[in-house]
Structure formats: C-alpha cells, structure tokens
Design an enzyme around this catalytic site. Sequence first.
Site, mmCIF file in Angstrom:
data_model
loop_
_atom_site.group_PDB
_atom_site.id
_atom_site.type_symbol
_atom_site.label_atom_id
_atom_site.label_comp_id
_atom_site.label_asym_id
_atom_site.label_seq_id
_atom_site.Cartn_x
_atom_site.Cartn_y
_atom_site.Cartn_z
ATOM 1 N N ASP A 1 0.856 -1.183 0.000
ATOM 2 C CA ASP A 1 0.000 0.000 0.000
ATOM 3 C C ASP A 1 0.900 1.245 0.000
ATOM 4 O OD1 ASP A 1 -2.177 1.633 0.023
ATOM 5 O OD2 ASP A 1 -3.166 0.687 1.721
ATOM 6 N N GLU B 1 -10.232 6.991 4.595
ATOM 7 C CA GLU B 1 -9.137 6.449 5.402
ATOM 8 C C GLU B 1 -9.106 7.056 6.805
ATOM 9 O OE1 GLU B 1 -5.488 5.500 3.318
ATOM 10 O OE2 GLU B 1 -6.390 6.040 1.413
HETATM 11 C C1 BGC Z 1 -5.213 2.986 0.378
HETATM 12 C C2 BGC Z 1 -5.495 1.925 -0.639
HETATM 13 C C3 BGC Z 1 -5.397 2.493 -2.027
HETATM 14 C C4 BGC Z 1 -4.074 3.200 -2.210
HETATM 15 C C5 BGC Z 1 -3.900 3.818 -3.563
HETATM 16 C C6 BGC Z 1 -3.975 3.763 0.060
HETATM 17 O O1 BGC Z 1 -3.810 4.805 0.944
HETATM 18 O O2 BGC Z 1 -5.075 2.380 1.652
HETATM 19 O O3 BGC Z 1 -6.750 1.383 -0.406
HETATM 20 O O4 BGC Z 1 -5.562 1.469 -2.952
HETATM 21 O O5 BGC Z 1 -3.954 4.215 -1.250
HETATM 22 O O6 BGC Z 1 -4.617 4.982 -3.703
HETATM 23 C C1 BGC Z 2 -3.264 10.975 -2.372
HETATM 24 C C2 BGC Z 2 -4.322 10.040 -2.876
HETATM 25 C C3 BGC Z 2 -4.063 8.667 -2.389
HETATM 26 C C4 BGC Z 2 -3.987 8.682 -0.909
HETATM 27 C C5 BGC Z 2 -3.636 7.332 -0.424
HETATM 28 C C6 BGC Z 2 -3.206 10.919 -0.894
HETATM 29 O O1 BGC Z 2 -2.168 11.726 -0.429
HETATM 30 O O2 BGC Z 2 -3.512 12.272 -2.831
HETATM 31 O O3 BGC Z 2 -4.265 10.029 -4.250
HETATM 32 O O4 BGC Z 2 -5.026 7.758 -2.813
HETATM 33 O O5 BGC Z 2 -2.999 9.604 -0.457
HETATM 34 O O6 BGC Z 2 -3.698 7.259 0.953
#
Ligand code: BGC
Ligand code: BGC
Length: 848
Positions: A330, A530
């Site tokens: 991740d 998140e």
């Molecule tokens: C998330 C994932 C996601 C990835 C890519 C991560 O922060 O936990 O679920 O697929 O970002 O955006």
């Molecule tokens: C990004 C997102 C990403 C996420 C993952 C962010 O900082 O802008 O694109 O999916 O982090 O956790």
Amino acid sequence: MFRYTRLALLCSAALITTLSGCGPQNTTTEKAAEVKAVAPDSLSLWPELKSPLINNDTEQRVQQLLSAMTIEQKVAQLIQPDIRWMTVEDMRQYGFGSYLNGGGAYPNDNKNSTAADWVALAQAYYDAGVDATKDGSSIPPIWGTDAVHGHNNVIGATIFPHNIGLGAANNAELVEAIGKATATEVAATGINWIFAPTVAVARDDRWGRSYESYSEDPAIVKELGAALVKGIQGNPGSDFMQSGRLIATAKHYLGDGGTENGKDQGNTLSNEADLVRLHAQGYITSLNAGVQTVMASFNSWHGDKMHGNHYLLTTVLKERLGFDGLVVGDWNGHGQLPGCTNTSCAAAINAGVDILMAPEDGKALYTNTLAQAKAGEISAARLDDAVSRILRVKIRAGLFEKGNPAQSELAGKAELIGHADHQAIAAQAVRESLVLLKNNNQLLPLAPKQKVLVTGDGADNIGKQSGGWTLTWQGTGNVNADFPNGRSIYSGIQQQVEAAQGTVELSADGSYQQKPDVAIVVIGENPYAEFDGDIKTLDYQAGKNTDLELLKKLKADGIPVVTVFLTGRPLWVNPELNQSDAFVAAWLPGSAGQAVAEVLFKTAAGEVHYDFKGKLPFSWPKTADQTPLNQGESNYEPLFALGYGLTYQDNTTIANDLSEQINSAQSVSNDSLSLFERRPASGYSLILQDETAVVTVTGNKAKSADQSLNLAAVNWQKQEDALLLDWAANSKAKLVLQAAAPLDASGYGQLVVDMKWNAAPTAAVTLAQSCGSGCGGTLNLAELIGSKAAGQWHKVVIDLGCFAAKGAALNHLQQPFVLHSEAAYQLSISNIRLTPATATADLSCPAT
Ligand code: BGC
Ligand code: BGC
C-alpha cells in the site's frame, strides 16, 4: 526472525497454553528462536488452496521472459510510482512495471479529463515502458486505479453505493454485475488494474474505512468480495480476462478491519484463529475466484506491520493458500517498517511484497532496491520470484497480446463512462441497499400526490451522498455539476411527486412557503476517506445539534418526518430517531440518488413501486460508546441487530423515547482543542480571504479570489496532513480559520501549530486572532521563524496572552487563526490546536 515474533504473540495470546517454550523462563532470543522452530502447527488453521489458473504454457513463458531480463529490468518491475510524480520520460528511463493514479489523481491534474485523455496517458506510458532503447525491458506496464465504487476518479462515471450499502443489499449477482460494469468503464480509460474489492471485516465502526467493508459478518464479506472479483476479472475456466475484464485486488491483507479502537493503520490483536475466522474469509473466496493481486495492509498484527510479515504474506498466503499472483504494497506502506524509509526497504520485499507502491519516490526507491539486489540483501531467488509473479499476472491479463492500450477494444469509448445500463445497475443497488429502521404508523410508502418538503444538507448534494473516494481522495470539494450522469436524492423525489401532480419544495434549512404534508430530511456524515474518517465516539452529532434542531422544528410544526440518513457506518442517532416518524439508513448510495424516491413513494396509481430489501450489515448501536459492537460477542445489546430491516409488510412501532443520555464515558473529553487536523474541526471552515472576496477551501487545492495566495494539501507524517501556503509578493490574501459560532478560548493557554519553511522570511509574517470587526490581536512571527532552522518541521507555541495583550478578546474569537505574509513566501502548516499552558512559548509577548 518472523517465526520468533509469531511465537511470542501466540504465547501472549495464550493460544497454546501447553507449549513449553512460552513464559518468562524463555529469556534469550536464541532460546525463543529455537522454540519457534518447533512451533505448533498453526498453519493447520488455514485451508490448503490451489490457484485455479495454473497453466504450464504460462509458466514456460514466465521463465522465458525472466531469463532475458537484466537485474535492472527486474527491479524496475517491483516499483510502482503515481502518475503525479512520474513523467513519461521517467517511464522510458526506468521501465517501471506498474504505476497508479491515487485517489483524486487524473491526467494533467485535470478533474475533467475525458476518456480520450486517460487513454492518451496510458498509451504514452505504454510506449515509453516497452521502449527498450534505454534500460526498459519491453514488458508492458500495468496501471492500477482505486475504482472502489465504480470508476470513481473519472468525471461522469457511474458511482455505485459504497460497500457498506452493498452489504445491506447482500446480492452477490448484483455485486458481480457491478464489478463487470466498473471494469468496463475502467477499460474505456485504458487502465488495466483495479484496487478492489476491499474485503475488510470492519469490527469497530469508529474506523474511517468502515464503509469500504461489506459487513461486520465474514459470511457476507466472503460472498460479495468473491462476486466482485468475478465481475472484474471474469470467471476462471469461462470468461476470465475476456473483453473488458481487468485485474482485481483483494485488500488490505490482513486484519485491517480488526484494529484496536478502530484506528486506521492500527494494530490488530485477534489471535490467529480469529484472523482466519473473521479477517481472512474474503481472501479465501477471492483466491478461489482467481484474484490476481492482493494488497498488503498498513495495519500491524500484534505490533508487527503487515508489510514486513513474512509468515502471513509468504508462508500463509503464497504457500499455504497457494496464491501465485502478486502482492502489492500500500501507499508507502513499506516506509513504515522499522529500519525502512519510503525510498529503501528490502525487508518488505523479503517478507513477500512483490510490488512496492512508491507514489512520490519511485526513482530513489528503484536505485536503492537495485543496490540491495546487487548486494544480495534481496536474494536473486526472491527477486526472480517477485518478477515471475508480476509477469504471470501480466500474461494472464493478456497484456502481451493486447498491445497498445489505445487500440484495445473498449479504450476511448466515452459512451461507456456512465452508460445507461450501468446506471440501471446502480439504481437497483441503491434500492436494495436502503434499510428501513423505523416506520411508525406505516408512514412509508408515501403517496406522491401531496405537498412534500425536502430538506437537510444531503437532499440535493451528490457529493455528500457519494462519500469518500469520489473524484477526490476524500470526496470533498465536489458540487452537483461534477456529476454529469448523477442525480441527487431530491431530483428523484421531485420527479416522482411532480409526475403524480404533487408539489415539492426544496429548502436547506427546513423553512417552507406552504405547510407540507410530509417532510423528507436528508442528513448525515460528510465525506471522508481512510484515517480522516476515524472518530472517537459513535455519537452522530457529537457537540453540534443542527440536524436535530431541524427535525425538532418540523416535529413542532406537526409535520410527519421521514429521515434519510447518509452514512458510512451505523451511528448513535437516538435523538434523531425520536424526532422521526420513519428513518431510513441509506449509507452512501452514489450517483443514482433518484432510486431512493423509487422506494419511498408509491406509484401514482397507489401501488408499492419497490419494497425495502436491505438488512443491516452492521449492528446498530444503542449507546454512543458501544464499540466494538458485533453479533456473536458477549453483551451484545444493539438497538437494531445485524440483519434487521423492516419492509412494507411490517407494522412495527419504535417508541419515541429511546434514551438520549450520553454518560461521561461516552462524551469525548480533550485537554486540548484541535481546530484543524487535516481538515477544520467541526464548526470551523478554512477560507482564503483577500480584500474583496472569500474562497472557502473544500478540496485539497485552492486559490484566493485575487490569485495571490495558493493553497495545496501536502504530505507530512501522513498523506495530505499539511497545507502548503504560497503567497505572491504584495498579496493581501490571508489564510483564515473561521468559527461558525464564536469560540471561547479563555480556558486555554496556548495556540500551537506545526510549521515548516524553506527560507527565513524577508518581510512580516503575521499571525492574528480576530474577535470581529475592529477586534483582534496580531503578532509578527518573522523573527521567530528566522531564528529556527529552515527545511524542517517545528512545533510553534504561542501564548494566547500575547494575542490578548494586542487586543484579542479570547472569549469570543471568530477567527482564531489568521495567517498572512507581506512578501512572496511559502509556509507549510499542520495541526492547529489550543492547549493548556504547558509548553515553553516560542515568542515572548511583544509589548502592547
Ligand atoms: C489505500 C489503498 C489504495 C491506495 C492507492 C492507500 O492509501 O489504503 O486502499 O488502494 O492508497 O490509492
Ligand atoms: C493521495 C491520494 C491517495 C492517498 C492514499 C493521498 O495523499 O492524494 O491520491 O489515494 O494519499 O492514501
């Protein structure tokens, strides 16, 4: 090493009480490691599985390709940058094996990119990726995207209900259809890999990702997770990877939904048997369905981060469960391992992660990983294993045959984005996901031919009804115009009612011209994603009661009230339930908002159009502190149990006197008051104010109206947890934290903010607190800033007394934080809070 850790926790969990090696006598590491070697056969807790896709020709092809690759080309397969930090030239230079667009990342940073724009970018990276004139390997790269409820980063895409709603519908066939429709829309943009399904079993609803979980019940998760995999990839043995089918990902492995206190990226303390029984079920079924990739989780298991857990990633997943696809890490998850950084982490690869997601730092990570591979810190065998898995997935996905993304069958077909067939599936999903919690006097279904008031801040708000992971990562900053194929809940009600000659009034605050026969109030959580969605209490209104007041007002006016509750999780809403005659949990339905009205209203002829079908996929709390609350646990006393949901056949009365008591254990007490932590605290907004206009910051970027101040969310300790402010010379624009109601800060001692700058200021940088027109105190921070090191973060502490001495009335601050620079200047800030006066202040108060 991994064995040692695992045994320690088996002992501590007292799983194996008879194991002689457990206990205090076991003091040295060597001794523990020895005991570890004869560890009990916990592997037998896991089923033995085999990939349904094993094929000799594929394996031969993998070996052929592999044998022709240099070590540089192999390492490049392991690195996955984000499109925002990787140019096409970078791709040509390094030949990265894959890349992603994270939440809210689009071609050219343009939210309105068309299918053609997406495909053009895919084609450019492809051409560069297979160009073997530099170090590249001519292995086609794969592009991964978070199409977690439809192709949610793409304007006009069909946005399906988030998983929690699909759990309520609990219709595997429907979920498979959603997977197929999503894959079709993603294929239309030239992308070949989807980071879904999330097969988390969320056990503490304070978790900010609860809505990404189908259910607290693994039985639901395991069925629906596998169904989505089949929809995305097709079925092994029949239509696997046929036209429009793409690669799916089961995520986040393992135990993401089981963390303590529902903390995102936290620590899961289940014993191994519970890990299998609860958290692994969705993986077992997804693997049987042929899922090709698994994403490692940010969470720890008994203190060990999953990205470094060799036992669970390799021994269990790859060996015991027979997974022969690839494990992707991740977002910088590897960087969280002890001894690792975002740019260097052999440990994650050695534990079993095959691709490191390295959004910003792909190039540096490549360089370090290459050095580690050359030095043997990553063995040749492990490197070959990882690359073989990546090649295997690419071969199975038909990448070598498909060739140019721009020429693939569906690429660029803009008409597939938000296609009517997909919207019909979304509408069905919305109808089936609604859960009727209360329907006193059988108020629902409503006759359409009456005077209907539609109110609440979610009524005409497609962004709010879609939640996080919608056009932006957090789902914030969207307006209805961002959903050209979307419908709000209000628009559906209007359509039903007007078609039957009823009348509809829409009002944000519940006021009306004509007394309505019934009011539909659409309220609920605002979007989040998140860790930003983690909460401390299940109390819906925690501290603010605006929605409750709206309901009370309507009730006092004698109007029957139907509440439609938009939410990413069950919340404690007893006060709101008491004020509502009918109450519907609508979850986060997505772009087909019109479907809500199809269930709430009868046809013009007076027939039930669609009955309620949804059943609670999560237990609904009776008190705000019922965390965790899951069926099967001791003292299970929910307000509404898992599986509850009324239909129009039921005549059930829920008394209007549910307890509204919040006991002290439930109320959240804080010694300090956070005003801004990644976003403004509730009751505050962030604005950019110049001499003539005010711009409210909603997404992760903003400009003052006069264009002289730019704001962008940037990463510090976590993603997007800081703000970069960029003033042009002579800017009059200020960054302001605006309080909705005056703040009484008199009980606090200090204002604390984290700050970073790259150079000392050349003119005044002022921080002010304002208590209304002509009232306030301003301090100059230039000297303070100049006295501390540039290029690093500092916790800046200022006594509130300094603002008071300059004229701020601390007991009614309207703008507790106003920041301005006179010269061109850049400053990053994070975490604005009021604290007791405990730290040493950084500024001696200037004389008044
Ligand atoms: C998330 C994932 C996601 C990835 C890519 C991560 O922060 O936990 O679920 O697929 O970002 O955006
Ligand atoms: C990004 C997102 C990403 C996420 C993952 C962010 O900082 O802008 O694109 O999916 O982090 O956790």
